[in-house]
Design a protein around this motif. Structure first.
Motif, mmCIF file in Angstrom:
data_model
loop_
_atom_site.group_PDB
_atom_site.id
_atom_site.type_symbol
_atom_site.label_atom_id
_atom_site.label_comp_id
_atom_site.label_asym_id
_atom_site.label_seq_id
_atom_site.Cartn_x
_atom_site.Cartn_y
_atom_site.Cartn_z
ATOM 1 N N VAL A 214 0.848 -1.169 -0.120
ATOM 2 C CA VAL A 214 -0.199 -0.060 0.010
ATOM 3 C C VAL A 214 0.792 1.319 0.244
ATOM 4 O O VAL A 214 0.604 2.322 -0.716
ATOM 5 N N LYS A 215 1.757 1.141 0.605
ATOM 6 C CA LYS A 215 2.842 2.151 0.816
ATOM 7 C C LYS A 215 3.371 2.862 -0.620
ATOM 8 O O LYS A 215 3.739 3.984 -0.847
ATOM 9 N N GLY A 217 1.769 2.586 -3.359
ATOM 10 C CA GLY A 217 0.931 3.231 -3.778
ATOM 11 C C GLY A 217 0.696 4.752 -3.415
ATOM 12 O O GLY A 217 0.089 5.438 -4.135
ATOM 13 N N GLU A 218 0.936 4.933 -2.227
ATOM 14 C CA GLU A 218 0.458 6.100 -1.628
ATOM 15 C C GLU A 218 1.799 7.129 -1.911
ATOM 16 O O GLU A 218 1.494 8.675 -1.808
ATOM 17 N N SER A 219 2.986 6.760 -1.926
ATOM 18 C CA SER A 219 4.051 7.737 -1.676
ATOM 19 C C SER A 219 4.106 8.571 -2.890
ATOM 20 O O SER A 219 4.241 9.810 -2.659
ATOM 21 N N SER A 221 1.768 10.080 -4.249
ATOM 22 C CA SER A 221 0.691 11.427 -4.193
ATOM 23 C C SER A 221 1.292 12.280 -3.112
ATOM 24 O O SER A 221 0.841 13.229 -3.166
ATOM 25 N N HIS A 222 2.335 11.947 -2.595
ATOM 26 C CA HIS A 222 2.971 12.877 -1.629
ATOM 27 C C HIS A 222 4.311 13.493 -2.193
ATOM 28 O O HIS A 222 4.977 14.193 -1.673
ATOM 29 N N TYR A 229 8.978 8.126 2.441
ATOM 30 C CA TYR A 229 7.555 8.025 2.733
ATOM 31 C C TYR A 229 7.369 7.108 3.801
ATOM 32 O O TYR A 229 6.788 7.414 4.800
ATOM 33 N N SER A 233 8.694 -0.063 5.248
ATOM 34 C CA SER A 233 7.758 -0.817 4.692
ATOM 35 C C SER A 233 8.437 -1.810 4.060
ATOM 36 O O SER A 233 9.588 -1.884 3.651
#
Length: 251
Positions: A214-215, A217-219, A221-222, A229, A233
């Motif tokens: 998941v991380k 996929g999130e990083s 966007s930041h 990030y 993980s």
């Protein structure tokens, strides 16, 4: 300066994620900045590096048409990048419509960078085998494939081999130098496809598997790579391992 195209004939298989985090891992281990070139008009790599397309005045498409590197390059800390913006959607037809030398447009522009001291250059290619991707493969001469170990992977590898063979028949040298399994979730199908592809490409199939995380996929966007990030993980662990394996294989 060693140059690599990160390619696959389909999207959504971790090309951009791999360019972004492999480059960051290389920088963390060597303190040498790679150069990244975002060839995808979706601009995902540029956004992952914190550059918004509507704020990018000069893109790789401008570079192709003669803009100086100093006018298009951006320093994003762990790497330098020639970003994409929405104008880059025109690059495919622009190259296609050239009368001469349309396979080597990117290669000729890369000659300008010969005086820069980059150890590694990575092209983030679109999710197809069109003119832009073929140009990048020829300019790089080395191709690293991100492979989602699912049903259509074998068909995709066959198409990639056919394209490389066609390029070589035109007198250009292209080497398939690595296959990295991505989006790994440990299913029986994952293992079956991995074993089948590895049996055909034993020497270049990477041992590292990039797990679904998941991380990862999130990083983007930041505007951060995975090590900034979410350093603890599975994504950071896998891309650190990939960076080590890449450096070991390619140095």
């Amino acid at each position: 300066m060693k140059t690599y195209s990160i390619a696959n004939q389909k999207g959504g298989v971790g090309k951009t994620t791999t360019v972004h985090n492999l480059a960051a891992g290389i920088y963390m281990q060597t303190q040498k900045k790679p150069l990244l070139i975002d060839l995808d008009p979706q601009c995902n790599l540029s956004m992952a590096c914190g550059l918004m397309p509507d704020q990018v005045d000069h893109s790789y498409f401008d570079f192709l048409r003669g803009a100086d590197f100093e006018d298009v390059g951006h320093d994003v800390g762990f790497a330098d990048i020639i970003p994409a913006n929405h104008d880059c959607v025109l690059a495919e037809s622009w190259i296609e419509n050239k009368r001469r030398g349309r396979q080597v447009v990117i290669q000729k522009r890369m000659e300008e960078l010969a005086g820069y001291e980059y150890d590694y250059v990575f092209f983030d290619c679109p999710g197809n085998l069109g003119f832009v991707t073929v140009n990048a493969m020829i300019a790089a001469s080395k191709v690293l494939v991100t492979l989602q170990c699912e049903y259509f992977a074998l068909e995709g590898m066959a198409k990639m081999q056919q394209e490389i063979q066609a390029i070589e028949e035109d007198g250009k040298s292209v080497e398939l130098c690595g296959i990295v399994p991505t989006l790994w979730n440990g299913t029986t199908l994952n293992y079956e496809v991995r074993n089948e592809v590895r049996s055909q490409f034993k020497d270049i199939f990477y041992e590292v598997r990039i797990r679904r995380n998941v991380k990862l996929g999130e990083s983007p966007s930041h505007g951060k790579h995975i090590f900034d990030y979410a350093a603890g993980s599975h994504g950071a662990e896998d891309y650190a391992a990939l960076s080590r394996e890449f450096l070991r294989r390619e140095q």
